[in-house]
Design an enzyme around this catalytic site. Structure first.
Site: not given
Length: 290
Positions: A48, A157
């Protein structure tokens, strides 16, 4: 996001994260987002973060971490956290929670609204918006006029990228699974785009939801209490100490008869269990002291 247009993109990226670099990544993920990374996550982290190195034209993980820790590159920290979190969700995921809202929670919040009181719901770790929109669709199905009452869903979030998707409220066909057909018809409009059909959440549903960026491990700016807090499949990233601290804070933010819902794979730490009473599948209320 960080301005990197002048950085060359063809730099070869190193294929290995050193133990020292991984230790720095682990420490940063813990301090910035409360995310615990075990040694078994090295391959996932390398995959990632390699994308971030490639975007920035930085050849080494140590170099990326040096870049990340410079104050002028603060925006990259959001990309770092985003890369390390898995935003897997869907509409009406763990549908038993929405059944519980319909059968148990709604009648009680209706009574509050009928008395002219406010109702506040928090989707903590809302990802790309499917959870808070599912709550909104459920409430509107119970009462089509609920938008005219003092009822709001706060959706937060840590990741600004998923919040942008949530706010756009436009989903590909592959992301609308799980929505009952009657709600799909009532809650979305459809358009044909270059990449296929897109489903757009209606204004009536969107009007119930407010999106905000929030790191759950930071201070919370919200002053009031919540009738329902959903924090599902978020605490799996945290160690037990962080989970206990977060759950205690959630308990303190619930109204007297409020509910807390957590994910199917999450369990209450032993020191938190006495603070909550189980009333359904991974559904709790504050325990009342006798």
């Amino acid at each position: 996001m960080t301005q990197v247009a002048s950085i060359p993109r063809s730099v070869p990226i190193e294929s290995h994260i050193s133990d020292a670099a991984y230790a720095r990544i682990v420490a940063l993920s813990k301090s910035q987002a409360g995310i615990m990374l075990s040694p078994s996550k090295v391959s996932m982290v390398k995959s990632r973060l390699t994308r971030r190195l490639r975007v920035l034209g930085i050849p080494t993980f140590e170099g990326y971490l040096d870049f990340l820790e410079r104050a002028e590159n603060a925006d990259e920290m959001s990309a770092f956290v985003s890369a390390l979190t898995t935003n897997v969700t869907q509409f009406f995921r763990e549908n038993h929670h929405f059944d519980f809202i319909r059968t148990t929670i709604y009648p009680q919040i209706k009574a509050k609204l009928d008395r002219g009181e406010k109702v506040r719901i928090w989707s903590a770790g809302c990802s790309n918006g499917q959870e808070p929109y599912s709550i909104a669709m459920t409430l509107l199905d119970c009462d089509p006029a609920i938008g005219s009452k003092d009822c709001l869903i706060l959706a937060t979030d840590i990741d600004p990228l998923v919040l942008a998707t949530a706010s756009a409220a436009s989903y590909a066909v592959s992301l609308i699974g799980g929505i009952p057909e009657p709600l799909l018809t009532k809650s979305f409009t459809v358009s044909q785009e270059a990449d296929g059909l897109r489903y757009h959440v209606t204004d009536k549903v969107k009007s119930l939801v407010r999106f905000r960026q929030l790191n759950l491990n930071d201070d919370w700016p919200m002053q009031g209490s919540f009738d329902l807090i959903m924090c599902r499949n978020v605490m799996i990233y945290f160690d037990t100490t962080t989970q206990s601290r977060l759950l205690t804070r959630f308990c303190n933010k619930l109204t007297q008869n409020g509910w807390l819902m957590i994910g199917h794979s999450e369990r209450l730490p032993d020191d938190i269990a006495p603070q909550l009473t189980n009333v359904g599948v991974t559904t709790y209320t504050r325990a009342h002291k006798h």
